[in-house]
Design an enzyme around this catalytic site. Structure first.
Site, short mmCIF file in Angstrom:
data_model
loop_
_atom_site.label_atom_id
_atom_site.label_comp_id
_atom_site.label_asym_id
_atom_site.label_seq_id
_atom_site.Cartn_x
_atom_site.Cartn_y
_atom_site.Cartn_z
N CYS A 198 21.34 -88.94 -93.76
CA CYS A 198 22.44 -88.47 -95.03
C CYS A 198 23.58 -88.89 -94.62
O CYS A 198 23.94 -89.73 -93.80
CB CYS A 198 21.96 -87.18 -95.38
SG CYS A 198 22.61 -85.77 -93.95
N THR A 199 24.37 -88.36 -95.48
CA THR A 199 26.00 -89.07 -95.55
C THR A 199 26.56 -88.63 -94.08
O THR A 199 27.13 -89.31 -93.33
CB THR A 199 26.68 -88.66 -96.54
OG1 THR A 199 26.03 -88.65 -97.90
CG2 THR A 199 28.03 -89.03 -96.54
#
Length: 338
Positions: A198-199
């Site tokens: 994810c980020t």
């Protein structure tokens, strides 16, 4: 002292524009047991406000999630204050890859039920049983095996503008919906190596624990997410396997990872990966818009919104009355068309 902002957004943006010093955009998170989230929140606000920290921080019984902007001249003091908290001592700080120093203009710290909404209600679920970390080098090595499954645990509008080569998209608008969808999509791959990303790491770490909870065997998650991966890969001279732009939830709306443009303008279809919010306050749709369409539609997502946005402010305010924001502010795959 007052433990919340009392200055208008307009004034705060003006002050940010006039700052003569540089800022550093940072993100960090930690799953930990916080007995009194409200008291912890107030302590953080007082300490960070004095250091001119801006940003968005969520605090819950399960831990902390933060995206912030710190003045360079206060950075060392900020880190010392942060590391003075026992469960945050030595925590990894993800430094933005592409930073203009204007990511935030105000400090907001909120107490939430969870630091990332997951919809998990099973009392047997345990975040302590989570997947194995992989760093940039290990990620690159594992993904050389075509049998490795790479799963993007971000929303569709994040995936649209940038993702790792060959990554699977879990096509949903919310993380809480993605978790059961990921289990279902990968149910025939329970014995394969699965890497989730994810980020900044917070969603994929929880997702890895959820996959293990549902019977998967070899689950990994990318340490520090896309941000840490990119920084470490560049520092170590490794190939960067992420293509396009990394969507971020601040004023920038994205940071450039590679020069590849893998998405299109939602209005004309031209290659573009610049997100914007429709300037019609009654809509505020998040969408991708090229410069030509920005000029043609005056920063709006449609001719209808363009017409409304050109009206006098009093008329626009009247039209906005009674409009449910949740219906108009829509990032979903079924977004409205021009």
């Amino acid at each position: 002292m007052v433990l919340h902002n009392r200055v208008s957004a307009v004034e705060l943006r003006k002050r940010l524009a006039l700052e003569a010093f540089k800022r550093v955009t940072i993100s960090f998170y930690q799953y930990a047991k916080i007995e009194d989230p409200q008291a912890f929140r107030d302590q953080l606000y007082e300490a960070f406000f004095k250091l001119e920290v801006f940003g968005r921080i969520y605090v819950a019984h399960e831990g902390i999630n933060a995206q912030i902007s710190v003045p360079e001249h206060h950075y060392e003091t900020f880190r010392e204050r942060l590391y003075a908290v026992p469960f945050l001592n030595g925590i990894r700080l993800n430094i933005a890859v592409d930073d203009d120093g204007k990511s935030f203009f105000v400090l907001k710290i909120k107490v939430r039920e969870k630091i990332v909404a997951d919809g998990i209600t099973d009392p047997a679920f345990d975040m302590a049983n989570r997947g194995k970390y992989v760093d940039a080098q290990a990620f690159n090595e594992l993904t050389e095996d075509p049998e490795t499954v790479v799963v993007d645990m971000r929303n569709h509008y994040e995936y649209e503008v940038g993702h790792f080569e060959g990554a699977i998209e879990v096509p949903s608008d919310t993380f809480r919906d993605q978790l059961p969808m990921a289990v279902d999509m990968l149910k025939d791959k329970k014995d394969k190596n699965i890497i989730m990303y994810c980020t900044g790491g917070i969603r994929c770490e929880k997702a890895s624990a959820y996959m293990l909870h549902n019977g998967f065997k070899n689950v990994f998650h990318l340490e520090g997410g896309i941000i840490e991966y990119t920084n470490k890969a560049k520092q170590q001279g490794l190939p960067v396997k992420f293509k396009g732009k990394n969507f971020v939830f601040d004023e920038r709306l994205g940071e450039r990872i590679s020069e590849d443009i893998i998405s299109q303008c939602h209005q004309c279809g031209a290659p573009c990966d610049t997100h914007t919010n429709c300037l019609n306050e009654g809509c505020h749709l998040l969408f991708i818009q090229c410069e030509a369409c920005k000029q043609q539609y005056d920063g709006c997502c449609s001719e209808a919104c363009q017409t409304v946005n050109a009206l006098p402010e009093e008329e626009k305010a009247t039209l906005r009355k009674g409009v449910e924001k949740g219906l108009m502010f829509n990032k979903s795959r079924g977004r409205k068309k021009v």
